[in-house]
Design a protein around this motif. Structure first.
Motif, PDB file in Angstrom:
ATOM      1  N   GLU A 266      36.869  47.787  42.151  1.00 20.22           N
ATOM      2  CA  GLU A 266      36.714  49.245  42.092  1.00 20.22           C
ATOM      3  C   GLU A 266      37.772  49.857  41.171  1.00 20.22           C
ATOM      4  O   GLU A 266      37.459  50.710  40.335  1.00 20.22           O
ATOM      5  CB  GLU A 266      36.850  49.845  43.491  1.00 20.22           C
ATOM      6  CG  GLU A 266      35.713  49.538  44.429  1.00 20.22           C
ATOM      7  CD  GLU A 266      35.922  50.130  45.812  1.00 20.22           C
ATOM      8  OE1 GLU A 266      35.037  49.947  46.658  1.00 20.22           O
ATOM      9  OE2 GLU A 266      36.978  50.764  46.042  1.00 20.22           O
ATOM     10  N   LEU A 267      39.022  49.429  41.333  1.00 20.51           N
ATOM     11  CA  LEU A 267      40.100  50.002  40.527  1.00 20.51           C
ATOM     12  C   LEU A 267      39.961  49.622  39.058  1.00 20.51           C
ATOM     13  O   LEU A 267      40.300  50.417  38.170  1.00 20.51           O
ATOM     14  CB  LEU A 267      41.452  49.535  41.071  1.00 20.51           C
ATOM     15  CG  LEU A 267      41.815  50.056  42.469  1.00 20.51           C
ATOM     16  CD1 LEU A 267      43.138  49.462  42.924  1.00 20.51           C
ATOM     17  CD2 LEU A 267      41.885  51.573  42.486  1.00 20.51           C
ATOM     18  N   LEU A 268      39.491  48.411  38.772  1.00 19.41           N
ATOM     19  CA  LEU A 268      39.266  48.024  37.374  1.00 19.41           C
ATOM     20  C   LEU A 268      38.235  48.924  36.724  1.00 19.41           C
ATOM     21  O   LEU A 268      38.282  49.173  35.508  1.00 19.41           O
ATOM     22  CB  LEU A 268      38.817  46.560  37.291  1.00 19.41           C
ATOM     23  CG  LEU A 268      39.843  45.499  37.698  1.00 19.41           C
ATOM     24  CD1 LEU A 268      39.243  44.107  37.572  1.00 19.41           C
ATOM     25  CD2 LEU A 268      41.118  45.597  36.876  1.00 19.41           C
ATOM     26  N   ALA A 269      37.281  49.410  37.502  1.00 21.80           N
ATOM     27  CA  ALA A 269      36.262  50.333  36.996  1.00 21.80           C
ATOM     28  C   ALA A 269      36.710  51.783  37.109  1.00 21.80           C
ATOM     29  O   ALA A 269      35.921  52.693  36.859  1.00 21.80           O
ATOM     30  CB  ALA A 269      34.954  50.131  37.763  1.00 21.80           C
ATOM     31  N   ASN A 270      37.973  51.992  37.484  1.00 19.11           N
ATOM     32  CA  ASN A 270      38.551  53.324  37.613  1.00 19.11           C
ATOM     33  C   ASN A 270      37.854  54.155  38.695  1.00 19.11           C
ATOM     34  O   ASN A 270      37.783  55.380  38.618  1.00 19.11           O
ATOM     35  CB  ASN A 270      38.492  54.064  36.276  1.00 19.11           C
ATOM     36  CG  ASN A 270      39.594  55.093  36.151  1.00 19.11           C
ATOM     37  OD1 ASN A 270      40.748  54.807  36.443  1.00 19.11           O
ATOM     38  ND2 ASN A 270      39.241  56.292  35.727  1.00 19.11           N
ATOM     39  N   VAL A 271      37.325  53.479  39.700  1.00 20.62           N
ATOM     40  CA  VAL A 271      36.644  54.145  40.807  1.00 20.62           C
ATOM     41  C   VAL A 271      37.665  54.499  41.880  1.00 20.62           C
ATOM     42  O   VAL A 271      38.482  53.667  42.266  1.00 20.62           O
ATOM     43  CB  VAL A 271      35.542  53.237  41.391  1.00 20.62           C
ATOM     44  CG1 VAL A 271      34.987  53.825  42.683  1.00 20.62           C
ATOM     45  CG2 VAL A 271      34.430  53.034  40.378  1.00 20.62           C
ATOM     46  N   GLY A 272      37.608  55.731  42.362  1.00 17.16           N
ATOM     47  CA  GLY A 272      38.528  56.158  43.402  1.00 17.16           C
ATOM     48  C   GLY A 272      39.896  56.543  42.891  1.00 17.16           C
ATOM     49  O   GLY A 272      40.853  56.588  43.668  1.00 17.16           O
ATOM     50  N   TRP A 406      34.942  39.615  22.507  1.00 19.34           N
ATOM     51  CA  TRP A 406      35.860  39.748  23.630  1.00 19.34           C
ATOM     52  C   TRP A 406      35.199  40.513  24.759  1.00 19.34           C
ATOM     53  O   TRP A 406      34.588  41.565  24.536  1.00 19.34           O
ATOM     54  CB  TRP A 406      37.137  40.460  23.203  1.00 19.34           C
ATOM     55  CG  TRP A 406      38.142  40.628  24.309  1.00 19.34           C
ATOM     56  CD1 TRP A 406      38.898  39.654  24.885  1.00 19.34           C
ATOM     57  CD2 TRP A 406      38.485  41.848  24.974  1.00 19.34           C
ATOM     58  NE1 TRP A 406      39.699  40.184  25.871  1.00 19.34           N
ATOM     59  CE2 TRP A 406      39.469  41.532  25.952  1.00 19.34           C
ATOM     60  CE3 TRP A 406      38.068  43.171  24.848  1.00 19.34           C
ATOM     61  CZ2 TRP A 406      40.027  42.492  26.781  1.00 19.34           C
ATOM     62  CZ3 TRP A 406      38.621  44.127  25.678  1.00 19.34           C
ATOM     63  CH2 TRP A 406      39.591  43.789  26.630  1.00 19.34           C
ATOM     64  N   VAL A 407      35.302  39.973  25.969  1.00 17.77           N
ATOM     65  CA  VAL A 407      34.750  40.608  27.159  1.00 17.77           C
ATOM     66  C   VAL A 407      35.910  40.944  28.081  1.00 17.77           C
ATOM     67  O   VAL A 407      36.654  40.051  28.501  1.00 17.77           O
ATOM     68  CB  VAL A 407      33.754  39.685  27.887  1.00 17.77           C
ATOM     69  CG1 VAL A 407      33.239  40.364  29.160  1.00 17.77           C
ATOM     70  CG2 VAL A 407      32.600  39.315  26.968  1.00 17.77           C
ATOM     71  N   PRO A 408      36.100  42.214  28.414  1.00 20.12           N
ATOM     72  CA  PRO A 408      37.221  42.569  29.284  1.00 20.12           C
ATOM     73  C   PRO A 408      37.002  42.109  30.720  1.00 20.12           C
ATOM     74  O   PRO A 408      35.875  41.989  31.193  1.00 20.12           O
ATOM     75  CB  PRO A 408      37.259  44.101  29.201  1.00 20.12           C
ATOM     76  CG  PRO A 408      35.850  44.491  28.875  1.00 20.12           C
ATOM     77  CD  PRO A 408      35.305  43.381  28.005  1.00 20.12           C
ATOM     78  N   PHE A 409      38.095  41.840  31.392  1.00 22.76           N
ATOM     79  CA  PHE A 409      38.117  41.524  32.822  1.00 22.76           C
ATOM     80  C   PHE A 409      37.227  40.323  33.163  1.00 22.76           C
ATOM     81  O   PHE A 409      36.380  40.392  34.046  1.00 22.76           O
ATOM     82  CB  PHE A 409      37.689  42.734  33.653  1.00 22.76           C
ATOM     83  CG  PHE A 409      38.452  43.984  33.333  1.00 22.76           C
ATOM     84  CD1 PHE A 409      39.799  44.073  33.644  1.00 22.76           C
ATOM     85  CD2 PHE A 409      37.840  45.053  32.705  1.00 22.76           C
ATOM     86  CE1 PHE A 409      40.522  45.223  33.341  1.00 22.76           C
ATOM     87  CE2 PHE A 409      38.552  46.200  32.395  1.00 22.76           C
ATOM     88  CZ  PHE A 409      39.893  46.292  32.710  1.00 22.76           C
ATOM     89  N   GLN A 410      37.420  39.238  32.425  1.00 24.87           N
ATOM     90  CA  GLN A 410      36.680  38.022  32.763  1.00 24.87           C
ATOM     91  C   GLN A 410      37.105  37.531  34.150  1.00 24.87           C
ATOM     92  O   GLN A 410      38.218  37.730  34.578  1.00 24.87           O
ATOM     93  CB  GLN A 410      36.939  36.941  31.720  1.00 24.87           C
ATOM     94  CG  GLN A 410      36.399  37.304  30.345  1.00 24.87           C
ATOM     95  CD  GLN A 410      36.456  36.134  29.377  1.00 24.87           C
ATOM     96  OE1 GLN A 410      36.183  34.992  29.748  1.00 24.87           O
ATOM     97  NE2 GLN A 410      36.811  36.401  28.138  1.00 24.87           N
ATOM     98  N   TYR A 415      31.487  46.283  35.014  1.00 25.31           N
ATOM     99  CA  TYR A 415      30.455  46.814  34.124  1.00 25.31           C
ATOM    100  C   TYR A 415      31.119  47.710  33.082  1.00 25.31           C
ATOM    101  O   TYR A 415      31.848  48.653  33.427  1.00 25.31           O
ATOM    102  CB  TYR A 415      29.433  47.620  34.919  1.00 25.31           C
ATOM    103  CG  TYR A 415      28.341  48.222  34.063  1.00 25.31           C
ATOM    104  CD1 TYR A 415      27.324  47.423  33.558  1.00 25.31           C
ATOM    105  CD2 TYR A 415      28.344  49.576  33.751  1.00 25.31           C
ATOM    106  CE1 TYR A 415      26.330  47.958  32.763  1.00 25.31           C
ATOM    107  CE2 TYR A 415      27.353  50.118  32.952  1.00 25.31           C
ATOM    108  CZ  TYR A 415      26.352  49.311  32.465  1.00 25.31           C
ATOM    109  OH  TYR A 415      25.366  49.840  31.674  1.00 25.31           O
ATOM    110  N   PRO A 416      30.921  47.480  31.789  1.00 31.13           N
ATOM    111  CA  PRO A 416      31.573  48.280  30.736  1.00 31.13           C
ATOM    112  C   PRO A 416      30.973  49.678  30.655  1.00 31.13           C
ATOM    113  O   PRO A 416      30.136  49.968  29.803  1.00 31.13           O
ATOM    114  CB  PRO A 416      31.314  47.460  29.464  1.00 31.13           C
ATOM    115  CG  PRO A 416      30.070  46.694  29.756  1.00 31.13           C
ATOM    116  CD  PRO A 416      30.092  46.386  31.225  1.00 31.13           C
TER     117      PRO A 416
END
Length: 657
Positions: A266-272, A406-410, A415-416
């Motif tokens: 969730e935090l990686l997706a900036n949720v919350g 390059w793919v972030p957060f492997q 979801y980008p």
């Protein structure tokens, strides 16, 4: 920040029983369809089978449901839909409710999923593969199924009871929220297959649930690979959101690691979070607190924190963030070539094959001295490279791979979602990341595999020089063979391996000389006072000398008459350290020194030790310990081969004569 538009459906109102009956395939004909009152039983039966088949196909299209079913470890409820006795069926349903089978599935999901709980043939574990044959057999699509088609009328009482259970729980607002969240799985972003679909579903659901709080009293464990909400049942969802509510209030308790990863996703997706920086700070708080429970978080979080600084446009640089949070040991490559860094020994130690922290020299209190000296050696090495037209940060560089995707957060469910303009992110050590047309590429360095050995040599050689300069009792020797791999450095500087070894020794000598030099400071404001006091003292001495001149002559004459005869014995002088060392050494130890002086092999010395009933190492240590007691230094170096330090070779020869 700009979020992509997310279709969030409204929470569904409680459904009418007539809708449930129609979707569950009950015998309620639709307009234009045959009914019981018309007497066309065979058409009604066919219609019911079609409804059942359509419901099953809707279930089967929701591929993620198989994830939910497979995640359950409980056995299937022992319910027999063929039971004719109403009391028997009721008791079976009560037992299933008690074992949480019905509440687990029918309370969480839409009525399409109810059929996943109905074993149409015989009770068995809830698995999709075990049901397809039974469903297809209703349409005559299979000839070898072990499941037997069941009369729809026999299953009707069970279906009706399940529908009633759903209606009883439909008023629960928490379950309504979960149903609305699960319904997002059918949205357009989830229309793809594979991990991208799973990440897209998670992002939609996480955004939908970002403000949800809970205070569930139970704690239900949860374990899954790449965990998401789709893998959780009702109790697990409530456990997770209760734990998350506590974390957001500053209470971080130990729980199932899969729950922790869901929160990290969730935090990686900036949720919350209110901003990119807020989400980053929450990640750091969780990591630093929870790694005491789960050190394995160190495997993924460092990479994800770096990717976070690349993917999101943050004001603070990644290097500054790492330095401020004291995370250098996780990112040593960022600081290897910063010659202005006073603690450059730390990143080099992280890539080194030699661990100086375990050194006796460091444990004896020389840690700060080693750190300062190594920083000086690295600075001299940098200047050597620059003077020969060689970039210092290319010391270990083999080549640079350019333009790779390059793919972030492997290894994370991500979801980008962020639409951003074209930009470039540059990190030290030839790492570059490019975002263009909503696509990421990067350049990354390919490093020589020998750099660990070279870093180990540089640190160990610096320590060896300091041990000698400080007179430390135990010496070490650094293996120069890793420097043979430094082809580019040796070719451009025209140096040989031994020349490079001498280069480090000279750098260490220069550092130690400057470190230990005595600086005398004179306060010029007191200079006049000092001169006046000295002049007064001088005048007093002159007056006393004139007054005492007469008596001094007589005393001198008497002194000549009573002088000590020339053949009188001189006062005894204390013996030298070498003399006392000779007396302290045993005959075997003196013989061992003689063998080493004459160039005998280590095998000859070992044979001498064996013949005296002691180990070779014990013999060498005994000689060094006695020499430390008498001359304050070791005589022998025993790293690979026994050697006498050149500084003491002549003194040992004279001592043994």
């Amino acid at each position: 920040m700009t979020n992509r538009a997310i279709p969030i459906p409204a929470k569904p109102a409680q459904r009418q029983s007539s809708q449930l009956d129609r979707r569950l395939g009950q015998a309620i004909p639709q307009p234009g369809q045959p009914n019981q009152q018309s007497g066309k039983q065979e058409h009604q039966q066919e219609w019911q089978e079609q409804q059942l088949g359509q419901t099953w196909h809707r279930l089967n299209r929701n591929w993620w449901w198989s994830e939910v079913v497979d995640a359950q470890s409980q056995p299937a409820a022992d319910i027999n839909p063929n039971a004719q006795d109403a009391d028997t069926l009721q008791s079976q349903l009560a037992a299933a409710e008690q074992t949480d089978q019905l509440s687990l599935f029918s309370s969480d999901l839409s009525t399409d999923v109810v059929f996943a709980e109905i074993e149409l043939a015989q009770p068995k574990r809830f698995e999709l593969t075990g049901k397809t044959a039974g469903i297809e057999s209703l349409h005559g699509n299979t000839t070898s199924s072990t499941n037997t088609a069941v009369n729809i009328n026999q299953a009707a009482p069970l279906v009706t009871k399940l529908a009633q259970l759903i209606d009883q729980k439909a008023a629960d607002p928490v379950q309504q929220t979960f149903r609305a969240m699960r319904a997002l799985a059918a949205s357009s972003i989830a229309g793809r297959t594979g991990s991208a679909s799973d990440a897209g579903i998670f992002y939609l659901q996480a955004t939908f649930m970002q403000d949800f709080t809970d205070n569930f009293a139970e704690v239900v464990p949860f374990q899954a690979y790449y965990p998401t909400y789709l893998h959780m049942n009702y109790q697990q969802l409530r456990t997770y959101f209760t734990w998350r509510t506590k974390v957001r209030s500053g209470i971080i308790e130990q729980t199932s690691l899969s729950y922790v990863y869901v929160y990290i996703y969730e935090l990686l997706a900036n949720v919350g979070a209110s901003s990119y920086e807020d989400s980053l700070e929450k990640l750091m708080t969780l990591w630093l607190a929870y790694r005491e429970f789960e050190p394995q978080l160190d495997t993924n979080l460092p990479d994800w924190l770096r990717d976070y600084h690349i993917y999101y446009p943050l004001a603070e640089s990644f290097e500054s963030f790492v330095a401020k949070k004291k995370l250098t040991r996780f990112y040593p490559d960022l600081f290897l070539y910063d010659t202005n860094n006073a603690d450059i020994l730390l990143p080099w130690s992280c890539i080194s094959s030699y661990d100086a922290n375990k050194s006796k020299f460091v444990e004896a209190g020389y840690s700060e001295l080693l750190k300062e000296c190594f920083a000086y050696v690295i600075k001299q090495l940098s200047e050597l490279c620059v003077s020969h037209d060689m970039a210092f940060d290319e010391l270990f560089l083999f080549s640079v791979s350019r333009g790779s995707g390059w793919v972030p957060f492997q290894r994370a469910v991500f979801y980008p979602w962020l639409e951003q303009s074209d930009r470039e992110v540059i990190l030290p050590n030839h790492m570059q990341f490019f975002h263009k047309n909503n696509h990421w590429t990067h350049n990354y360095p390919m490093l020589f595999q020998y750099r660990r050995a070279v870093a180990g040599y540089l640190i160990k050689k610096t320590e060896a020089c300091l041990r000698k300069l400080t007179g430390y009792k135990h010496r070490i020797k650094a293996d120069t063979s890793p420097m043979l791999s430094m082809h580019t450095l040796l070719q451009k500087t025209g140096m040989k391996v031994l020349d490079f070894d001498a280069f480090i020794e000279q750098a260490a000598d220069d550092f130690y000389l400057d470190k230990t030099k005595i600086v005398v400071e004179v306060d010029l404001t007191n200079l006049q006072r000092i001169r006046a006091e000295a002049l007064g003292t001088q005048q007093k001495l002159i007056v006393q000398e004139n007054d005492e001149a007469g008596s001094a002559g007589a005393e001198n004459a008497d002194a000549v008459a009573t002088a000590t005869p020339s053949n009188a014995a001189a006062p005894p002088q204390p013996p030298s350290g070498w003399a006392t060392l000779r007396e302290a050494l045993t005959s075997v130890e003196r013989e061992a020194l003689s063998l080493i002086l004459t160039g005998c092999s280590d095998g000859d010395v070992k044979a001498l030790a064996d013949g005296s009933g002691m180990m070779l190492e014990v013999l060498i240590d005994s000689i060094n310990e006695k020499s430390m007691d008498h001359i304050s230094d070791n005589l022998l170096d025993f790293v690979g081969a026994i050697e006498i330090y050149d500084d003491y070779r002549d003194s040992i020869i004279r001592m043994l004569q």
